[in-house]
Design an enzyme around this catalytic site. Sequence first.
Site, PDB file in Angstrom:
ATOM      1  N   CYS A 121      32.690 -30.846  13.913  1.00 36.26           N
ATOM      2  CA  CYS A 121      33.265 -29.127  14.201  1.00 36.26           C
ATOM      3  C   CYS A 121      34.189 -29.219  14.046  1.00 36.26           C
ATOM      4  O   CYS A 121      34.240 -27.886  13.157  1.00 36.26           O
ATOM      5  CB  CYS A 121      32.904 -29.356  15.613  1.00 36.26           C
ATOM      6  SG  CYS A 121      33.333 -27.870  16.569  1.00 36.26           S
ATOM      7  N   CYS A 122      34.859 -30.041  13.714  1.00 36.61           N
ATOM      8  CA  CYS A 122      36.524 -29.558  13.243  1.00 36.61           C
ATOM      9  C   CYS A 122      36.718 -29.388  11.610  1.00 36.61           C
ATOM     10  O   CYS A 122      36.930 -28.130  11.462  1.00 36.61           O
ATOM     11  CB  CYS A 122      37.724 -30.741  13.794  1.00 36.61           C
ATOM     12  SG  CYS A 122      38.824 -30.438  14.985  1.00 36.61           S
ATOM     13  N   CYS A 204      41.733 -24.277  19.682  1.00 35.67           N
ATOM     14  CA  CYS A 204      40.403 -24.258  20.202  1.00 35.67           C
ATOM     15  C   CYS A 204      40.494 -24.306  22.128  1.00 35.67           C
ATOM     16  O   CYS A 204      40.425 -25.279  21.929  1.00 35.67           O
ATOM     17  CB  CYS A 204      38.680 -24.753  19.544  1.00 35.67           C
ATOM     18  SG  CYS A 204      38.986 -24.392  18.202  1.00 35.67           S
ATOM     19  N   CYS A 207      38.734 -27.580  23.482  1.00 35.70           N
ATOM     20  CA  CYS A 207      39.550 -29.086  23.008  1.00 35.70           C
ATOM     21  C   CYS A 207      41.192 -28.420  23.576  1.00 35.70           C
ATOM     22  O   CYS A 207      41.665 -29.231  22.544  1.00 35.70           O
ATOM     23  CB  CYS A 207      39.625 -29.270  21.621  1.00 35.70           C
ATOM     24  SG  CYS A 207      37.555 -29.718  20.906  1.00 35.70           S
ATOM     25  N   CYS A 232      43.258 -32.547  13.094  1.00 36.07           N
ATOM     26  CA  CYS A 232      42.087 -31.950  13.100  1.00 36.07           C
ATOM     27  C   CYS A 232      41.649 -32.425  11.978  1.00 36.07           C
ATOM     28  O   CYS A 232      40.332 -32.092  10.956  1.00 36.07           O
ATOM     29  CB  CYS A 232      41.708 -31.445  13.427  1.00 36.07           C
ATOM     30  SG  CYS A 232      43.473 -29.678  12.813  1.00 36.07           S
TER      31      CYS A 232
HETATM   32  S1  SF4 Z   1      38.901 -28.086  18.025  1.00 39.77           S
HETATM   33 FE1  SF4 Z   1      37.939 -28.429  18.857  1.00 39.77          FE
HETATM   34  S2  SF4 Z   1      35.589 -26.473  18.917  1.00 39.77           S
HETATM   35 FE2  SF4 Z   1      38.089 -26.132  17.657  1.00 39.77          FE
HETATM   36  S3  SF4 Z   1      37.217 -27.074  15.602  1.00 39.77           S
HETATM   37 FE3  SF4 Z   1      37.474 -28.485  16.821  1.00 39.77          FE
HETATM   38  S4  SF4 Z   1      36.379 -29.731  18.294  1.00 39.77           S
HETATM   39 FE4  SF4 Z   1      35.295 -27.992  17.368  1.00 39.77          FE
END
Ligand code: SF4
Length: 237
Positions: A121-122, A204, A207, A232
């Site tokens: 996701c990151c 985010c 998170c 990240c």
């Molecule tokens: S911080 Fe969480 S929602 Fe944002 S990109 Fe990374 S995993 Fe995805």
Amino acid sequence: MIAEPSYTIESLTDLLAGKTEVESLRTLAELFPGQVVFSSSFGYEDQVITDMILANNIPIRIFSLDTGRMFGETYQVWQKTNSRYDTRIEAHYPKTAAVEKMLNEKGPFSFYESIENRKECCFIRKVEPLNRALAGNKIWVTGIRAEQSQNRQTMTQLEADEVHNLVKFHPLMSWTFGEVKDYVRKNNVPYNPLHDRGFVSIGCQPCTRAIQEGEDFRAGRWWWEDNSKKECGLHAK
Ligand code: SF4
């Protein structure tokens, strides 16, 4: 060696020695015209650097990675920053097809299920758009401070980033959290109101959470993971 053949980390370090943060930013902007960028996520540190750049008319492009999962408060401080400095902080978005595929296959909260899913996701929402935003630039300014995490203790103000083929400049590397807050207060810099509610490092919404007094700065990010994994990928070596 860095991309610009006539400069090395050592020669740039010598060039910036004894200069203030503002003087250093200006020197780099003059040295690499149109090729110095600053990535902001609108946290305390980033707002200090934004103020240094915009209040002093330093020609450095400022952008933010809009992951699509940010807090409403973060958009508010984005808007306030645009208004205060009469500017438009640039937005970079993830690729629609990649987000759709991830959501369709794994649902909207896959990042809680495994470190691999979280990193996926990151990567889709931050790392890939960052790579596009940085392409062709020579200097990447960041709001990193040594105090923020174990991984950052050994970093220096200037460092080669071989992944992006540029040099990273962290003007606030040696600043304490207290110094950052003082700067924000004294200069009346717009800041994210979540900081007043115990949020130190703001990413985010799903998170990030507030931390208790005495907890590590990064304790509010990806709290379900081991401390050593909490990056990240934006600052990967
Ligand atoms: S911080 Fe969480 S929602 Fe944002 S990109 Fe990374 S995993 Fe995805």
